[in-house]
Design an enzyme around this catalytic site. Structure first.
Site, PDB file in Angstrom:
ATOM      1  N   ASP A  43       0.866  -1.178   0.000  1.00  0.00           N
ATOM      2  CA  ASP A  43       0.000   0.000   0.000  1.00  0.00           C
ATOM      3  C   ASP A  43       0.901   1.226   0.000  1.00  0.00           C
ATOM      4  OD1 ASP A  43      -2.945   1.029   0.463  1.00  0.00           O
ATOM      5  OD2 ASP A  43      -1.634   2.225   1.765  1.00  0.00           O
ATOM      6  N   GLU A  45       1.088   5.646   0.229  1.00  0.00           N
ATOM      7  CA  GLU A  45       0.501   6.962   0.437  1.00  0.00           C
ATOM      8  C   GLU A  45       1.249   7.926  -0.461  1.00  0.00           C
ATOM      9  OE1 GLU A  45      -2.185   7.173   2.076  1.00  0.00           O
ATOM     10  OE2 GLU A  45      -2.057   5.141   2.924  1.00  0.00           O
ATOM     11  N   HIS A 184      -5.476   4.797   6.464  1.00  0.00           N
ATOM     12  CA  HIS A 184      -4.768   5.615   5.478  1.00  0.00           C
ATOM     13  C   HIS A 184      -3.301   5.787   5.820  1.00  0.00           C
ATOM     14  CE1 HIS A 184      -8.261   6.576   3.056  1.00  0.00           C
ATOM     15  NE2 HIS A 184      -8.928   6.917   4.149  1.00  0.00           N
ATOM     16  N   ASP A 189      -2.823  -0.231   6.309  1.00  0.00           N
ATOM     17  CA  ASP A 189      -3.696  -0.593   5.190  1.00  0.00           C
ATOM     18  C   ASP A 189      -3.217  -1.885   4.527  1.00  0.00           C
ATOM     19  OD1 ASP A 189      -4.986   1.692   5.819  1.00  0.00           O
ATOM     20  OD2 ASP A 189      -4.712   2.691   3.881  1.00  0.00           O
TER      21      ASP A 189
END
Length: 637
Positions: A43, A45, A184, A189
């Site tokens: 994952d 960001e 998040h 995540d």
């Protein structure tokens, strides 16, 4: 940056094996079971949604296999600029937090090493993988090409709107009672996505999706009744061989082959990779699949041909009737003639070329010989002495026949013509090619392009038939041929051929001396009765397969009982019609750069054609070379 932790798998039917490692009991031993696949759930960001304009701020990844977490990867990443305010609110990652964080140039090599040889998993994978690929391109790293699984697409396959209003990660994590709540942040995540992945795999297992190969097509729109039949592939071996789909009455519906893995080939019929309507229909009717393992890929291909010929399955479209493949015969009689026949007869003294794929192609070959040589075209058998009052046909006036029917051409003169025809059929096809090259050039000069294409097709039909006969003839008279070829693993593929038929094949590993295996092959191989040359003792396509294998690089002849050769100027050596014409027509003028282009129907390349009485033109045939041609009047025999 990395750590190891244990995670209790949430697969419904997971249980530990004797070694204590969690596995999924519904997985079988075929293919690559999902319990044995190493996944890296990742994952990211980022500072926005577009890889070209935005950057990565955090990477989190979990490496998992069989329900066991093998390692974790987490790091902040300096994006090279400030983090937008709304991203700071969404993720909690501020610009201040990223001060001193490593740039993507330092982080990416570590992540690529962490995920090497694994299957990448992400929720909305195009987003995460897209950013990773863009980062690799910017930093000069080659993308390793990992297989990718998107849990969003899997969820759309098994999670209905009645269960969840959408397929967001937070919604699915709540539905499946994930041990980690997504927030998040990349690692949290990724951990939640691991739980979601395991839950989705548990739901997919009853649908027959239990292996990595199945997972690749799990989201494809395959009819449910077709997908459920993939259990027909259970137990099939992972090696070359032939498979038979059988119907309700045990009848053979379809015969197929795999040169690598029977299991993988059969399983492909139950995925969206199979788009043929008749095959989907066949799968719906089929009740079981019978495998026939083979020692080598060549044996698999040959067995497929033989089984198709034996069973005539209604879903196979390959040649099932070798006895229907025609030949061109030059008869043995006082005044021989050309004809299309269905078989090669022993002891008739005739000369044959073929077999051809169809009677129409065989007829084209006959027309090519008639166009080149003044051999008679009438079909009746002529007496040695012409009957009183016999009259000749119009071909005599056209210079296409010497009229042996009326006695204008005696046996000796006609025999010379027949010898030239026979020589072109079995040894040197150059006279046929030259005559047709001249004819093509003349027709193009007259701008009669459709007729030129017909002449080209006629020449092609003759060359294919003559080439096949010249390649078949040596094998048809060879009582035994043994050849060997190195396999990819360093061993040997051994092949025994008798009268053009595969009589046996074997394989030995690189640590085994092949000579005892060859001796065993020779003593136990199939006993084959000879055919009538140039016809072999096998289906013509079988002999073609054997010849193609013998022509592969690295094949060694171990033993052969007769000389194995073809004529130097054979049709086989001349190649395709366009190449033959280009090689045998001599140029007269240099090509003109401003020459107009003329397209010969059915072809696709340019060749320069010099017209002595007019202007240069470009004749488009079959390759990209520009070759000068000279126009001459069509030759008469």
């Amino acid at each position: 940056m990395s750590s190891v932790r244990r995670l209790r798998p949430v697969w419904a039917d997971a249980t530990p094996d004797p070694a204590g490692r969690p596995v999924q009991l519904s997985l079988d031993e075929l293919g690559t079971p999902l319990a044995e696949v190493t996944f890296v759930v990742v994952d990211l960001e980022t500072t926005g949604g577009t890889p070209a304009e935005c950057a990565i701020t955090e990477i989190g990844a979990v490496k998992v296999r069989g329900g066991e977490v093998l390692g974790e990867f987490q790091t902040l990443v300096d994006p090279g600029g400030p983090v937008p305010a709304f991203i700071q609110v969404l993720t909690g990652i501020t610009t201040t937090m990223l001060i001193g964080a490593p740039p993507i140039e330092e982080v990416l090599p570590s992540f690529l090493e962490f995920s090497r040889g694994t299957v990448l998993v992400a929720h909305n994978a195009p987003f995460d993988v897209g950013f990773l690929k863009a980062a690799a391109a910017r930093t000069g790293h080659a993308w390793p090409g990992n297989k990718v699984v998107d849990t969003v697409r899997l969820a759309r396959r098994v999670v209905t709107r009645d269960e969840a209003p959408n397929h967001k990660l937070s919604t699915l994590a709540n539905l499946f009672h994930a041990t980690v709540t997504p927030n998040h942040r990349a690692l949290s995540d990724a951990r939640a996505t691991v739980d979601v992945l395991h839950a989705l795999l548990s739901r997919l297992a009853p649908l027959g999706i239990t292996h990595l190969e199945d997972l690749a097509t799990a989201t494809d729109p395959v009819p449910e009744d077709v997908r459920r039949k993939r259990t027909l592939a259970d137990g099939l071996p992972d090696g070359p061989g032939v498979y038979l789909f059988r119907g309700p009455g045990d009848e053979v519906l379809y015969v197929g082959t795999s040169t690598t893995s029977l299991r993988q080939r059969v399983r492909s019929y139950f995925t969206s990779a199979e788009k043929r309507g008749r095959m989907i229909e066949m799968v719906r009717v089929a009740q079981r699949v019978d495998p026939i393992p083979c020692a080598t890929p060549l044996e698999a291909r040959v067995r497929e041909l033989r089984l198709i010929a034996a069973h005539s399955p209604r879903y196979n479209r390959r040649s099932r009737f070798p006895e229907r493949m025609p030949w061109v015969r030059l008869t043995s009689e006082p005044y021989p003639r050309l004809s299309v026949v269905r078989e090669v007869k022993a002891g008739d003294g005739a000369t044959y070329i073929g077999p051809f794929s169809s009677a129409a192609t065989a007829q084209l070959a006959v027309e090519a010989l008639h166009e080149t040589f003044p051999i008679r075209q009438c079909t009746r058998k002529l007496p040695l002495v012409a009957a009183p009052g016999a009259s000749a046909c119009v071909l005599v006036e056209m210079g296409k026949c010497g009229a042996p029917c009326t006695g204008h051409q005696g046996p000796g003169a006609y025999a010379e013509v027949v010898d030239r025809v026979r020589h072109a059929m079995v040894a040197d096809a150059a006279p046929v090619v030259e005559a047709h090259a001249d004819r093509i050039a003349w027709l193009v000069a007259q701008e009669r392009f459709e007729e030129a294409a017909t002449v080209r097709d006629r020449l092609g039909g003759f060359l294919r038939g003559a080439s096949r006969a010249q390649r078949f003839a040596p094998l048809a008279t060879c009582a035994e041929l043994v050849a060997a070829r190195r396999s990819d693993d360093g061993g040997w593929e051994l092949v025994l051929v008798r009268f053009g038929r595969l009589a046996g094949t074997a394989r030995v590993d690189r640590r085994t001396d092949p000579r005892p295996a060859i001796a065993t092959l020779q003593s136990t191989g199939e006993q084959v009765e000879p055919g009538v040359a140039p016809a072999t003792a096998a289906h013509p396509e079988e002999t073609d397969l054997i010849l193609a294998w013998l022509g592969k690089p690295g094949v060694r002849l171990v033993a052969v009982d007769v000389p194995w050769a073809c004529p130097v100027r054979s049709a086989e050596g001349l190649g395709d019609p366009a190449t033959a014409v280009a090689a045998l027509v001599r140029p007269r003028l240099a090509p003109d750069d401003g020459a107009p282009v003329v397209r010969l129907p059915g072809a696709g390349t340019e060749r320069e054609l010099d017209i002595a009485e007019a202007r240069p033109v470009t004749l488009e045939l079959d390759d990209a070379r520009v070759i000068p041609f000279s126009i001459r009047p069509p030759r008469t025999a």
